[in-house]
Design a protein around this motif. Structure first.
Motif: not given
Length: 310
Positions: A74-80, A85-93, A108-112, A116-121
């Motif tokens: 089981l897994g997912a491609e995580l985004h947060s 460049n202002g685009e959403l992170w893509h993290i493979l988990a 597929f766009s960041p929100v306030d 962060t990407g490092p935090e969800i990773a």
């Protein structure tokens, strides 16, 4: 000195770590995705649908499609969060629990206010997942972005979907610079298959484990007991007396890369073994090995840290 992928007990199992289904933006149902990978000779698959609100935060349950020598993780491609460049992170988990808590990532766009990407990773790694920085070239990843992901086990260095869809498949530049800064990372090749273009069966990992079972495969991935390939096979790597010895399927080139411009290549015809001196790498803290067959298909070892054999 022999890398752990070639000393660990068991055998090599072929698997893809990055795939999508109709549970996100793929065009095939999960059962059919699994069927096709099994039919093509894969031993395992991680179906990693996009973990965003647009698709109701899926962690696709593929347990029902295991059997007959085929398993799934089981897994997912995580985004947060936003990259530079202002685009959403893509993290493979790969190896997430089914109850992994959803972030605030509606589309597929960041929100306030979202992670962060490092935090969800980090949260994914803490939950037991193998974490990889996905498709750096496709994402437009900066080195500041890459440095920020402390939780990564690996960099996705070849993404077949990005190769076929936009000719941006590469993550080696990102990986090599991180290695030279002392980050102890591995690498992986994947498909990122969606099946609406020829983005499948082009890059995979060969994982060394005693059994083709999710827990053993996941542990081997985290330990670096695997290599990545587009087709050629690495049978053995050994470093002895400042020489690197390689045994492999038939290839036309064996290449060693290190820090900066350090590289040495051995070329030939139908080579199944080779020996290369390591004097060129005296100033390099790491090396890695590439083999390439006559059709241009490659396989890649994980990095080897030179303090292990100098």
């Amino acid at each position: 000195m022999i890398p752990s992928a070639f000393t660990a007990s068991g055998q090599f199992w072929r698997g893809n770590l990055h795939t999508h289904s109709t549970n996100s933006d793929g065009v095939l149902a999960p059962e059919e995705v699994c069927r096709r990978y099994q039919a093509e000779g894969y031993d395992f698959l991680a179906l990693t649908d996009h973990f965003i609100g647009l698709y109701n935060y899926p962690i696709t349950d593929t347990a029902a499609f295991r059997g007959d020598g085929f398993t799934t993780i089981l897994g997912a491609e995580l985004h947060s969060g936003a990259m530079k460049n202002g685009e959403l992170w893509h993290i493979l988990a790969v190896g997430l629990p089914s109850d992994f808590a959803a972030p605030n990532s509606p589309a597929f766009s960041p929100v306030d206010g979202q992670e962060t990407g490092p935090e969800i990773a980090q949260r994914a790694r803490d939950a037991g997942a193998y974490v990889a920085i996905a498709h750096p070239q496709w994402s437009g990843l900066t080195m500041d972005d890459a440095r920020s992901i402390d939780a990564a086990h690996a960099v996705e260095v070849y993404n077949h979907g990005c190769a076929m869809g936009c000719d941006r498949p590469d993550g080696f530049h990102t990986l090599d610079l991180l290695l030279s800064e002392g980050k102890q990372l591995n690498l992986c090749a994947t498909d990122d298959a969606h099946f609406y273009e020829p983005d499948h069966f082009g890059g995979w990992v060969m994982v060394k484990a005693e059994k083709n079972e999710p827990e053993q495969l996941l542990a081997a991935l985290k330990n670096g007991n695997y290599y990545s390939t587009q087709g050629p096979n690495l049978h053995h790597i050994e470093i002895k007396d400042r020489q690197l010895h390689v045994e492999c399927s038939s290839v036309s080139a064996i290449i060693i890369q290190g820090q900066g411009s350090a590289a040495v290549a051995k070329h030939g015809h139908s080579m199944t073994k080779g020996q290369i001196g390591l004097g060129r790498f005296d100033a390099s803290p790491w090396i890695r090995v590439t083999i390439m067959d006559a059709a241009g298909k490659k396989a890649w070892s994980n990095p080897i840290w030179c303090d292990e054999f100098k």
